[in-house]
Write an enzyme that holds these catalytic residues in place. Structure first.
Site, mmCIF file in Angstrom:
data_model
loop_
_atom_site.group_PDB
_atom_site.id
_atom_site.type_symbol
_atom_site.label_atom_id
_atom_site.label_comp_id
_atom_site.label_asym_id
_atom_site.label_seq_id
_atom_site.Cartn_x
_atom_site.Cartn_y
_atom_site.Cartn_z
ATOM 1 N N SER A 82 -18.401 -23.780 -0.258
ATOM 2 C CA SER A 82 -19.523 -23.237 0.517
ATOM 3 C C SER A 82 -19.058 -21.953 1.187
ATOM 4 O O SER A 82 -17.837 -21.720 1.318
ATOM 5 C CB SER A 82 -19.925 -24.243 1.601
ATOM 6 N N TYR B 132 -17.021 -30.605 8.041
ATOM 7 C CA TYR B 132 -17.579 -29.860 6.915
ATOM 8 C C TYR B 132 -16.741 -28.611 6.605
ATOM 9 O O TYR B 132 -16.402 -28.352 5.442
ATOM 10 C CB TYR B 132 -19.030 -29.472 7.206
ATOM 11 N N LYS C 189 -14.721 -28.068 3.141
ATOM 12 C CA LYS C 189 -15.065 -27.008 2.188
ATOM 13 C C LYS C 189 -13.899 -26.036 1.988
ATOM 14 O O LYS C 189 -13.744 -25.450 0.918
ATOM 15 C CB LYS C 189 -16.337 -26.284 2.646
HETATM 16 N N1 LIG Z 1 -27.851 -26.314 0.112
HETATM 17 C C1 LIG Z 1 -27.057 -25.404 0.646
HETATM 18 O O1 LIG Z 1 -27.494 -24.486 1.355
HETATM 19 C C2 LIG Z 1 -25.576 -25.433 0.358
HETATM 20 C C3 LIG Z 1 -24.817 -24.319 0.752
HETATM 21 C C4 LIG Z 1 -23.451 -24.320 0.493
HETATM 22 C C5 LIG Z 1 -22.858 -25.400 -0.162
HETATM 23 N N2 LIG Z 1 -23.629 -26.465 -0.508
HETATM 24 C C6 LIG Z 1 -22.937 -27.563 -1.193
HETATM 25 O O2 LIG Z 1 -23.614 -27.844 -2.402
HETATM 26 C C7 LIG Z 1 -23.500 -29.217 -2.716
HETATM 27 C C8 LIG Z 1 -24.866 -29.815 -2.926
HETATM 28 O O3 LIG Z 1 -25.625 -29.637 -1.740
HETATM 29 P P1 LIG Z 1 -27.202 -29.822 -1.725
HETATM 30 O O4 LIG Z 1 -27.702 -28.959 -0.626
HETATM 31 O O5 LIG Z 1 -27.751 -29.694 -3.078
HETATM 32 O O6 LIG Z 1 -27.295 -31.339 -1.223
HETATM 33 P P2 LIG Z 1 -28.460 -32.433 -1.461
HETATM 34 O O7 LIG Z 1 -28.408 -33.315 -0.280
HETATM 35 O O8 LIG Z 1 -29.752 -31.772 -1.797
HETATM 36 O O9 LIG Z 1 -27.941 -33.195 -2.747
HETATM 37 C C9 LIG Z 1 -26.748 -33.912 -2.703
HETATM 38 C C10 LIG Z 1 -26.809 -35.035 -3.721
HETATM 39 O O10 LIG Z 1 -25.578 -35.780 -3.614
HETATM 40 C C11 LIG Z 1 -25.909 -37.189 -3.581
HETATM 41 N N3 LIG Z 1 -24.838 -37.917 -2.884
HETATM 42 C C12 LIG Z 1 -24.629 -38.000 -1.541
HETATM 43 N N4 LIG Z 1 -23.533 -38.714 -1.278
HETATM 44 C C13 LIG Z 1 -23.031 -39.122 -2.469
HETATM 45 C C14 LIG Z 1 -21.912 -39.889 -2.850
HETATM 46 N N5 LIG Z 1 -21.068 -40.384 -1.929
HETATM 47 N N6 LIG Z 1 -21.698 -40.112 -4.171
HETATM 48 C C15 LIG Z 1 -22.553 -39.632 -5.103
HETATM 49 N N7 LIG Z 1 -23.638 -38.872 -4.799
HETATM 50 C C16 LIG Z 1 -23.869 -38.617 -3.502
HETATM 51 C C17 LIG Z 1 -27.250 -37.222 -2.858
HETATM 52 O O11 LIG Z 1 -27.939 -38.447 -3.079
HETATM 53 C C18 LIG Z 1 -27.953 -36.019 -3.456
HETATM 54 O O12 LIG Z 1 -28.615 -36.336 -4.654
HETATM 55 C C19 LIG Z 1 -22.719 -29.852 -1.567
HETATM 56 O O13 LIG Z 1 -21.360 -29.931 -1.922
HETATM 57 C C20 LIG Z 1 -22.935 -28.865 -0.426
HETATM 58 O O14 LIG Z 1 -21.914 -28.922 0.525
HETATM 59 C C21 LIG Z 1 -24.958 -26.510 -0.257
#
Ligand SMILES: NC(=O)c1ccc[n+]([C@@H]2O[C@H](COP(=O)([O-])OP(=O)(O)OC[C@H]3O[C@@H](n4cnc5c(N)ncnc54)[C@H](O)[C@@H]3O)[C@@H](O)[C@H]2O)c1
Length: 310
Positions: A169, A182, A186
């Protein structure tokens, strides 16, 4: 025939959000995708969507912070398709975003948070790498192909045997206050990605990380409609040089490229996919947005409960 045809890919957290978009993109490019997620209805829905558009996908329900689940997902991929080529480590949820400084959080919250954010990625590689090695290169590696200027020194190396893409991230690059779990998790993703790139490069397996900026997912839409408004969302967009926030497809496209044969000389990188957010001088951004904030006193964002002193 997409450029990932004949490949098998595992996407953790592939039910929705960035993982959901990634599962759809890898399948559209021809891969057989296995989604691992804790959320059954969304996982099934995403698999149905992929199949309806002609792609190949399955799902398995499980928590990737548990070693037996990670082991099982690799076994399932091998049983279903006979091979494993791609691992996208993206799952995120639970208390991985629990707020607090080192003084505030409990050792148990740290263990659970880092268990998902970092330990699960180590486990993923631990079981996926031997499976990728056993599967070998989709095209088969032929030393006869090893010709051409710049390519012909020494033994032909292993190439395109596997791809691991870990999701970090902008929070792995830059720190926000009171978010020890977090931010540390990351940042750890970046360190373990580089380590794995060095360890597994000789096997023909590349390991890269992506650092997304603010990506509006299904959960993000819900969060914004609950605790934000239009001027607040516009404030977010104005912080980005490209003047928009991201969508899951932005990240999925970058992942698909890193998984393709075209990316065989790229390993150990941390690719920000953030519309330029992290390359700006922060004091300049603040001064530029000062007038917008004064002109929009009613703007609301999901950060509204955080004070400067926090
Ligand atoms: N959305 C953002 O703005 C953003 C920004 C930077 C990084 N990220 C990173 O991107 C990745 C995805 O984020 P997102 O926003 O799409 O999240 P999200 O919450 O929309 O999706 C995450 C998915 O992971 C699943 N999940 C949760 N815990 C789990 C576990 N223990 N085992 C298996 N599956 C599990 C959830 O059910 C969900 O389907 C993460 O690593 C997050 O840190 C997101």
């Amino acid at each position: 025939m997409g450029n990932l045809s004949k490949r098998t890919a595992i996407v953790t957290g592939g039910a929705r959000g960035i993982g959901g978009g990634t599962a759809r993109k890898l399948a559209a490019d021809g891969a057989h995708v296995l989604i691992i997620d804790v959320e059954e209805s969304s996982a099934k829905k995403n698999v149905d969507t992929i199949r309806a558009s002609g792609g190949q996908a399955d799902f398995m329900i499980g928590d990737v912070s548990e070693e037996n689940v990670v082991k099982e997902m690799v076994t399932l991929a091998l049983n279903q398709t006979g091979r494993l080529d791609i691992l996208v480590q993206n799952a995120y949820g639970g208390n991985a975003h629990a707020s607090g400084s080192a003084v505030d959080i409990s050792p148990d919250a740290w263990d659970r948070g880092l268990g998902l954010l970092a330990r699960s990625l180590f486990l993923g590689a631990k079981y996926a790498v031997p499976a990728m090695e056993e599967s070998g290169n989709v095209g088969g590696s032929s030393p006869d192909d090893w010709t051409g200027a710049g390519l012909r020194h020494g033994m032909a190396p292993n190439q395109n045997v596997g791809r691991i893409v870990n999701i970090s991230s902008v929070h792995g690059l830059l720190q926000a206050p009171k978010a020890l779990i977090y931010e540390s998790g990351k940042a750890a993703v970046i360190g373990l990605t580089r380590q794995m790139a060095v360890d597994f490069g000789p096997l023909g397996i590349t390991v890269n990380a992506i650092a997304p900026g603010h990506i509006v997912t299904e959960a993000g839409e819900a969060m914004w409609s609950e605790s934000g408004n239009e001027p607040g969302f516009r404030l977010f967009e104005l912080q980005y040089p490209v003047r928009r926030t991201g969508v899951p497809e932005d990240i999925a496209n970058a992942i698909a490229f890193l998984c393709s044969d075209d990316a065989s000389f790229i390993t150990g990188v941390v690719l920000p996919v953030d519309g330029g957010l992290s390359i700006q001088l922060q004091e300049d951004v603040i001064m530029r947005l000062k007038d917008y904030i004064v002109e929009n006193p009613n703007l609301r964002t999901h950060f509204d409960d955080r004070s400067l002193e926090q």
